[in-house]
Scaffold this active site. Structure first.
Site, short mmCIF file in Angstrom:
data_model
loop_
_atom_site.label_atom_id
_atom_site.label_comp_id
_atom_site.label_asym_id
_atom_site.label_seq_id
_atom_site.Cartn_x
_atom_site.Cartn_y
_atom_site.Cartn_z
CD GLU A 42 -2.97 -0.77 -0.16
OE1 GLU A 42 -3.15 0.41 -0.55
OE2 GLU A 42 -3.47 -1.75 -0.72
CE1 TYR A 123 -7.29 3.08 -1.29
CE2 TYR A 123 -4.97 3.68 -1.03
CZ TYR A 123 -5.94 2.85 -1.57
OH TYR A 123 -5.59 1.81 -2.39
CG ASP A 141 -8.62 4.43 -4.72
OD1 ASP A 141 -9.83 4.26 -5.01
OD2 ASP A 141 -7.71 3.75 -5.23
#
Length: 351
Positions: A42, A123, A141
């Site tokens: 991520e 997010y 997102d």
């Protein structure tokens, strides 16, 4: 949320998940799940394309397979492993996450806890918690904003992506598959990346097209709507200085606006007074790069070897240092991505 979506939310979730389990791309962080692998992926996927991230991720996992191993890594080694991904503060923040988790001997258990770490916003926190820990937290997102704007037919004009994400967070929460939050969030992101794309959305093969208000009205390609962003054009003059088998570089020594220890080719403005002889220096390369809303053009002037020593003495950078390095040793430095890519061209053009 539209009445259609509200009435058929379960059908929407089922259709989306069925499509995702059948069509999802094979990625190394999906092959083997762990909190650490999800955190690394991520961080890398922030501002970076999947295809670019994959080899970096695999190399990273080979070097540092868990939080403990990463926490013991030298920052310079971490930055070198990140070289080419850009936005180097992500690498420093990722290292900071590992150090803190190891120091506290505890992994966060909710999206709210993950947000307490530097570099982890709403997010990323939701993505980590839902994908690796099964926490029911919806991600919002750019891909998800685009899908929800089209599904709801929302024609509002948003100031920026952050304000749009806030506006659609309620719909995202309402549609979330609480039983399979990780699959749902990945499916939404996958749908946006492969089907509900920014340009020319593939509505004919979309698994949830029947729930889409924008498609009904033929305006799917127009949504979401944002205020136009002004692009700022920036021109930078760089200097190519070669002395035998060495080149001249500048290293940032302050960790403020620019990342500490990042190396680049010197700028003309780093020297005072700038030599009058520069009028005769030839331009050997012009490169273009983009950072945020800036379109940057970098022109490289070739400094004759006889002028380099005097030029070094006039260096006036306050948050950086100038130094020579052998070309063969430059691989060991953390060079900015574009400059690493341009180095072979500069060597060729200056020959």
């Amino acid at each position: 949320m539209t009445l259609l979506l509200a009435a058929h939310a379960d059908e929407f979730r089922a259709a989306l998940r069925e499509w995702f389990l059948r069509e999802r791309r094979q990625m190394p962080w999906r092959r083997e799940r762990s909190v650490y692998r999800t955190v690394v992926s991520e961080f890398m996927l922030q501002q970076t394309q999947v295809d670019t991230v994959i080899p970096y991720f695999e190399n990273w996992i080979q070097k540092w397979g868990g939080f403990e191993a990463l926490a013991q890594a030298d920052e310079a080694d971490v930055l070198r492993a990140w070289e080419g991904l850009g936005y180097y503060s992500r690498a420093k923040n990722l290292l900071g996450v590992a150090k803190r988790i190891v120091a506290e001997k505890r992994i966060p258990q909710s999206a709210e806890e993950w947000r307490n770490f530097k570099g982890i916003g709403a997010y990323t926190a939701a993505a980590i918690a839902s994908i690796s820990q099964g926490v029911p937290a919806a991600v919002v997102d750019g891909n998800v904003v685009r899908i929800l704007a089209r599904l709801s037919g929302n024609e509002n004009v948003f100031r920026d992506s952050a304000s749009a994400a806030t506006a659609f967070s309620g719909i995202a929460d309402a549609l979330l598959d609480a039983k399979n939050p990780g699959d749902h969030n990945e499916a939404m992101m996958e749908l946006g990346a492969l089907i509900c794309t920014k340009h020319s959305p593939k509505c004919e093969v979309c698994p949830v097209a029947r729930f889409c208000r924008a498609r009904e009205r033929g305006i799917e390609a127009q949504l979401p709507r944002f205020l136009p962003k002004a692009t700022k054009k920036v021109e930078v003059v760089r200097l190519w200085c070669r002395i035998g088998d060495e080149i001249l570089l500048v290293r940032n020594t302050a960790g403020t606006r620019r990342l500490k220890n990042l190396c680049e080719f010197p700028r003309a403005e780093d020297f005072s007074p700038f030599p009058k002889a520069s009028a005769q220096w030839s331009q050997i390369f012009e490169g273009r790069r983009g950072i945020a809303n800036e379109a940057i053009t970098e022109r490289f002037l070739c400094v004759p070897e006889k002028n380099v020593a005097r030029l070094e003495k006039s260096f006036s950078g306050t948050e950086s240092e100038i130094f020579r390095v052998k070309i063969s040793e430059s691989e060991k430095l953390t060079l900015s991505g574009p400059h690493r890519k341009w180095l072979p061209l500069l060597l060729k053009n200056s020959a």
